[in-house]
Design an enzyme around this catalytic site. Structure first.
Site, PDB file in Angstrom:
ATOM      1  N   PRO A  17     -37.521  17.982  70.909  1.00 41.70           N
ATOM      2  CA  PRO A  17     -38.933  17.640  70.773  1.00 41.70           C
ATOM      3  C   PRO A  17     -39.690  17.590  72.097  1.00 41.70           C
ATOM      4  CG  PRO A  17     -37.554  15.715  70.413  1.00 41.70           C
ATOM      5  CD  PRO A  17     -36.641  16.903  70.440  1.00 41.70           C
ATOM      6  N   ASN A  18     -40.925  18.034  72.015  1.00 39.02           N
ATOM      7  CA  ASN A  18     -41.896  18.024  73.130  1.00 39.02           C
ATOM      8  C   ASN A  18     -41.605  19.065  74.206  1.00 39.02           C
ATOM      9  OD1 ASN A  18     -43.532  15.792  72.137  1.00 39.02           O
ATOM     10  ND2 ASN A  18     -41.744  14.526  72.558  1.00 39.02           N
ATOM     11  N   ARG A  25     -46.798  19.348  80.198  1.00 41.17           N
ATOM     12  CA  ARG A  25     -46.281  17.997  79.961  1.00 41.17           C
ATOM     13  C   ARG A  25     -45.693  17.400  81.240  1.00 41.17           C
ATOM     14  NH1 ARG A  25     -40.473  16.733  77.154  1.00 41.17           N
ATOM     15  NH2 ARG A  25     -40.750  14.469  77.077  1.00 41.17           N
ATOM     16  N   TYR A  30     -41.202  17.327  84.869  1.00 39.68           N
ATOM     17  CA  TYR A  30     -40.527  18.472  84.249  1.00 39.68           C
ATOM     18  C   TYR A  30     -40.838  19.824  84.894  1.00 39.68           C
ATOM     19  CZ  TYR A  30     -39.538  14.959  80.723  1.00 39.68           C
ATOM     20  OH  TYR A  30     -39.113  13.819  80.089  1.00 39.68           O
ATOM     21  N   ASN A  82     -30.833  21.169  74.893  1.00 39.93           N
ATOM     22  CA  ASN A  82     -31.544  20.046  75.501  1.00 39.93           C
ATOM     23  C   ASN A  82     -32.094  19.241  74.324  1.00 39.93           C
ATOM     24  OD1 ASN A  82     -33.208  18.204  76.686  1.00 39.93           O
ATOM     25  ND2 ASN A  82     -34.196  19.659  78.088  1.00 39.93           N
ATOM     26  N   ALA A  85     -35.728  13.841  73.724  1.00 39.87           N
ATOM     27  CA  ALA A  85     -35.663  12.398  73.430  1.00 39.87           C
ATOM     28  C   ALA A  85     -34.573  12.060  72.411  1.00 39.87           C
ATOM     29  CB  ALA A  85     -37.021  11.896  72.943  1.00 39.87           C
ATOM     30  N   HIS A  88     -31.190  10.314  73.294  1.00 43.47           N
ATOM     31  CA  HIS A  88     -31.010   8.869  73.414  1.00 43.47           C
ATOM     32  C   HIS A  88     -31.053   8.146  72.072  1.00 43.47           C
ATOM     33  CE1 HIS A  88     -32.001  10.331  77.365  1.00 43.47           C
ATOM     34  NE2 HIS A  88     -33.227  10.606  76.987  1.00 43.47           N
ATOM     35  N   ASP A  95     -23.700  14.153  65.289  1.00 44.22           N
ATOM     36  CA  ASP A  95     -22.730  14.403  64.222  1.00 44.22           C
ATOM     37  C   ASP A  95     -22.721  15.877  63.818  1.00 44.22           C
ATOM     38  OD1 ASP A  95     -21.934  11.770  64.216  1.00 44.22           O
ATOM     39  OD2 ASP A  95     -22.932  11.241  62.335  1.00 44.22           O
ATOM     40  N   GLU A 106     -24.901  20.301  77.484  1.00 48.93           N
ATOM     41  CA  GLU A 106     -26.122  19.498  77.383  1.00 48.93           C
ATOM     42  C   GLU A 106     -26.933  19.693  78.659  1.00 48.93           C
ATOM     43  OE1 GLU A 106     -25.136  15.355  76.897  1.00 48.93           O
ATOM     44  OE2 GLU A 106     -27.164  14.685  77.403  1.00 48.93           O
ATOM     45  N   HIS A 108     -30.587  18.859  80.787  1.00 48.13           N
ATOM     46  CA  HIS A 108     -31.852  18.133  80.954  1.00 48.13           C
ATOM     47  C   HIS A 108     -32.535  18.635  82.203  1.00 48.13           C
ATOM     48  CE1 HIS A 108     -30.689  15.337  77.841  1.00 48.13           C
ATOM     49  NE2 HIS A 108     -29.501  15.280  78.413  1.00 48.13           N
ATOM     50  N   LEU A 109     -33.824  18.835  82.109  1.00 49.13           N
ATOM     51  CA  LEU A 109     -34.589  19.261  83.282  1.00 49.13           C
ATOM     52  C   LEU A 109     -34.598  18.163  84.340  1.00 49.13           C
ATOM     53  CD1 LEU A 109     -37.319  20.617  80.988  1.00 49.13           C
ATOM     54  CD2 LEU A 109     -36.301  22.064  82.747  1.00 49.13           C
ATOM     55  N   SER A 110     -34.850  16.945  83.895  1.00 53.69           N
ATOM     56  CA  SER A 110     -34.908  15.816  84.825  1.00 53.69           C
ATOM     57  C   SER A 110     -33.520  15.174  84.925  1.00 53.69           C
ATOM     58  CB  SER A 110     -35.929  14.787  84.333  1.00 53.69           C
ATOM     59  OG  SER A 110     -35.507  14.226  83.097  1.00 53.69           O
ATOM     60  N   ARG A 115     -33.849   7.770  85.848  1.00 52.31           N
ATOM     61  CA  ARG A 115     -35.089   7.402  85.171  1.00 52.31           C
ATOM     62  C   ARG A 115     -34.936   6.046  84.448  1.00 52.31           C
ATOM     63  NH1 ARG A 115     -37.414  12.346  81.975  1.00 52.31           N
ATOM     64  NH2 ARG A 115     -39.214  10.923  81.972  1.00 52.31           N
ATOM     65  N   ARG A 119     -33.098   6.020  79.043  1.00 52.31           N
ATOM     66  CA  ARG A 119     -32.708   7.444  79.106  1.00 52.31           C
ATOM     67  C   ARG A 119     -31.299   7.616  79.655  1.00 52.31           C
ATOM     68  NH1 ARG A 119     -37.546  10.192  78.211  1.00 52.31           N
ATOM     69  NH2 ARG A 119     -39.305   9.008  78.991  1.00 52.31           N
TER      70      ARG A 119
HETATM   71  C1  DQA Z   1     -35.289  15.525  78.873  1.00 51.82           C
HETATM   72  C2  DQA Z   1     -35.083  14.052  79.237  1.00 51.82           C
HETATM   73  C3  DQA Z   1     -35.356  13.169  78.047  1.00 51.82           C
HETATM   74  O1  DQA Z   1     -35.174  11.796  78.394  1.00 51.82           O
HETATM   75  C4  DQA Z   1     -36.774  13.344  77.556  1.00 51.82           C
HETATM   76  O2  DQA Z   1     -37.005  12.581  76.393  1.00 51.82           O
HETATM   77  C5  DQA Z   1     -37.136  14.767  77.340  1.00 51.82           C
HETATM   78  C6  DQA Z   1     -36.646  15.785  78.266  1.00 51.82           C
HETATM   79  C7  DQA Z   1     -35.171  16.447  80.112  1.00 51.82           C
HETATM   80  O3  DQA Z   1     -35.043  17.652  79.904  1.00 51.82           O
HETATM   81  O4  DQA Z   1     -35.240  15.979  81.243  1.00 51.82           O
HETATM   82  O5  DQA Z   1     -37.927  15.084  76.464  1.00 51.82           O
HETATM   83  O6  DQA Z   1     -34.264  15.905  77.953  1.00 51.82           O
END
Ligand code: DQA
Length: 151
Positions: A17-18, A25, A30, A82, A85, A88, A95, A106, A108-110, A115, A119
């Protein structure tokens, strides 16, 4: 990319998501690249290989779960995900990955460990082959490089 390592390989790239909002964003966290930029770059890296990439983004937990379940029967060899959110919060998506038993990385950009405390727990990391967090869009490239070499 070294095409010697890239025999036929079906790699599913799942964005949670997002991540469709990347580029606008919170760019200070990011970066400025869009999801389209990331996907286009990954496609370019497999251009001279026989690997096949499939991209999926959704803001809906159920759609992400259904796409992962589908991977069990569509020939997917490897998943780069990725979960955003849902990292978490989603035992259900965890599952699904455990059920299909397809190796995954897995991404993650950040750096989620630098953080907010909420997270700093992932429902996915212990199942993942590896985790790449904090390297921005480069993290996807490194995950893809591993996926192409890992069979
Ligand atoms: C994220 C880190 C997550 O905590 C956050 O909710 C995201 C992006 C990242 O790519 O850094 O939406 O997965």
């Amino acid at each position: 990319m070294d095409s010697r390592n890239a025999n036929a390989r079906n790699i599913l790239i799942v964005h949670g998501p997002n991540l469709n909002l990347l580029g606008t964003r919170e760019p200070e966290i990011y970066g400025g690249v869009t999801l389209q930029d990331i996907n286009r770059n990954l496609s370019g890296l497999t251009e001279n290989t026989s690997a096949k990439l499939d991209f999926f983004q959704s803001n809906a937990e159920s759609a992400l779960i259904e796409r992962v379940q589908q991977a069990m029967s569509d020939g997917t060899d490897f998943i780069i995900i990725n979960p955003a959110a849902y990292t978490h919060s989603s035992i259900a998506l965890r599952d699904a990955l455990a059920a299909v038993k397809i190796p995954f990385i897995e991404v993650h950009l950040s750096n989620i460990y630098s953080r907010e405390s909420f997270r700093q727990h992932s429902y996915f990391s212990d199942l993942a082959i590896g985790v790449i967090s904090g390297l921005g869009a480069k993290g996807y490239e490194l995950a893809l490089e591993y996926a192409l070499a890992s069979h």
